[in-house]
Write an enzyme that holds these catalytic residues in place. Sequence first.
Site, short mmCIF file in Angstrom:
data_model
loop_
_atom_site.label_atom_id
_atom_site.label_comp_id
_atom_site.label_asym_id
_atom_site.label_seq_id
_atom_site.Cartn_x
_atom_site.Cartn_y
_atom_site.Cartn_z
N GLY A 11 68.62 40.43 14.35
CA GLY A 11 68.52 39.35 13.36
C GLY A 11 67.10 38.84 13.24
O GLY A 11 66.36 38.82 14.22
N ARG A 72 69.72 46.75 11.64
CA ARG A 72 70.56 47.20 12.75
C ARG A 72 70.79 48.69 12.51
O ARG A 72 71.00 49.10 11.38
CB ARG A 72 71.86 46.42 12.79
N ASP A 103 68.83 40.88 22.68
CA ASP A 103 69.20 41.73 23.82
C ASP A 103 69.72 43.11 23.42
O ASP A 103 69.54 44.07 24.15
CB ASP A 103 70.17 41.00 24.76
N THR A 126 64.82 35.70 18.73
CA THR A 126 66.17 35.43 18.21
C THR A 126 66.38 33.92 18.17
O THR A 126 65.92 33.22 19.08
CB THR A 126 67.27 36.11 19.07
N ASP A 128 68.99 32.37 18.72
CA ASP A 128 70.08 31.92 19.60
C ASP A 128 69.63 31.40 20.97
O ASP A 128 70.39 30.71 21.64
CB ASP A 128 71.08 33.07 19.82
N ASP A 130 69.42 32.93 23.77
CA ASP A 130 70.49 33.34 24.69
C ASP A 130 70.06 34.48 25.60
O ASP A 130 70.87 35.31 25.99
CB ASP A 130 71.73 33.75 23.87
N ARG A 172 75.80 32.42 17.77
CA ARG A 172 76.69 33.46 18.32
C ARG A 172 77.50 32.91 19.48
O ARG A 172 78.16 31.90 19.33
CB ARG A 172 75.89 34.69 18.72
P1 ATP Z 1 70.13 39.28 17.56
O1 ATP Z 1 70.41 38.60 18.87
O2 ATP Z 1 69.19 38.53 16.72
O3 ATP Z 1 71.35 39.72 16.81
P2 ATP Z 1 69.86 41.88 18.76
O4 ATP Z 1 68.64 42.67 19.09
O5 ATP Z 1 70.72 41.48 19.90
O6 ATP Z 1 69.34 40.64 17.90
P3 ATP Z 1 71.76 43.87 17.89
O7 ATP Z 1 72.37 44.09 16.54
O8 ATP Z 1 72.65 43.64 19.05
O9 ATP Z 1 70.73 42.67 17.67
O10 ATP Z 1 70.84 45.14 18.24
C1 ATP Z 1 69.85 45.60 17.32
C2 ATP Z 1 69.79 47.10 17.35
O11 ATP Z 1 69.45 47.54 18.67
C3 ATP Z 1 71.10 47.80 17.03
O12 ATP Z 1 71.36 47.89 15.64
C4 ATP Z 1 70.84 49.17 17.63
O13 ATP Z 1 70.05 49.96 16.77
C5 ATP Z 1 70.03 48.83 18.90
N1 ATP Z 1 70.95 48.80 20.03
C6 ATP Z 1 71.78 47.83 20.42
N2 ATP Z 1 72.53 48.19 21.50
C7 ATP Z 1 72.15 49.46 21.78
C8 ATP Z 1 72.57 50.42 22.75
N3 ATP Z 1 73.51 50.14 23.67
N4 ATP Z 1 71.97 51.63 22.73
C9 ATP Z 1 71.01 51.92 21.83
N5 ATP Z 1 70.60 51.06 20.87
C10 ATP Z 1 71.15 49.85 20.84
#
Ligand code: ATP
Length: 320
Positions: A11, A72, A103, A126, A128, A130, A172
């Site tokens: 995000g 994503r 994360d 992020t 959040d 978190d 979240r």
């Molecule tokens: P936010 O907290 O703002 O949503 P985030 O980084 O946690 O950010 P996610 O959608 O969970 O957002 O992860 C972003 C991208 O990271 C995913 O679309 C994917 O491409 C990659 N990703 C997440 N988990 C994995 C995983 N287990 N293995 C490989 N790539 C991953």
Amino acid sequence: MQRIGVLTSGGDASGMNSCIRAVVRKAIYHGLEVIGIRRGYSGFIDADMGPMNLSSVADIIGRGGTILHTARSERFMTREGRAMAMENVERFGIQGLVVIGGDGSFTGASIFYQEHGIPVICVPGTIDNDIAGTDYTIGFDTAVNNVVDAINKIRDTATSHERTFVIEVMGRNSGNIALAAGLAGGAESILIPEIPFNVEDICKKLLNGIKRGKLHSVILVAEGAASGLEIGKKIKELTGFDTKVTILGHLQRGGSPTAFDRILAARLGAKAVELLMAGETNKMVGIRAGEIVATDLTEVLGKPSPINKEMYDLARILSI
Ligand code: ATP
């Protein structure tokens, strides 16, 4: 280390641009070249990337969102997708990677490092707040200020019409935005996923407030705790009060980053470059007790990031 890549993922969060600027300018200051990767891991796989220079990041320090765009990517969650990204690492001569995101993005970065050996340093971006290993994430302070701004405006109407307002905020599974904005905005009740609540108690508090001559009430609901609409409906049923519900939604994320987020982003981005230059990998930069620190991703991923209970208790006392 001669050439590094930088991407934003997950995000968007206000301050990501300030961080990209810091990464690019700090790297160039030390004689490194920077490849900007667009649309997160999606652009990493599709080779949507190119060199950045000092002017690529001119005039972005005060802009919300991310000039590199974010996405994503399902494909990066597969071994084949990551192998395609690795081909681009070789093609563009990238020797280290800065990943700005949450994360999920860090998990992807860590797996990529383990599979392909490319050094990765993660920066928490992020709204959040978190993520374990840092007191603040980039974008949180701006989001909290956006919510406080909304509370101030809604409070004017709540007072004028002597109404109860329920405001649902993002976060979240975390109550951090609701808690910080609730304390700063003087919300009468703050509902967060980390602390059990019941609507009857909230209604009792509302009724007591009215008896004392309170003209309005603002109840902040973290999206991870309950639906604002449901809470509003229940309060109306139990008290008979005209209860209005506002779901702030995406208004919370954007806008010019606060000075706090800009400074945090600058410090974290610069530290990420320093760590790559020092040969570090699989780490996240963060801020703890005012100091910029690096934490191994094994200490970050899957680890809890508890809310500040003292702050929650204080918010309760002050909103009596
Ligand atoms: P936010 O907290 O703002 O949503 P985030 O980084 O946690 O950010 P996610 O959608 O969970 O957002 O992860 C972003 C991208 O990271 C995913 O679309 C994917 O491409 C990659 N990703 C997440 N988990 C994995 C995983 N287990 N293995 C490989 N790539 C991953």
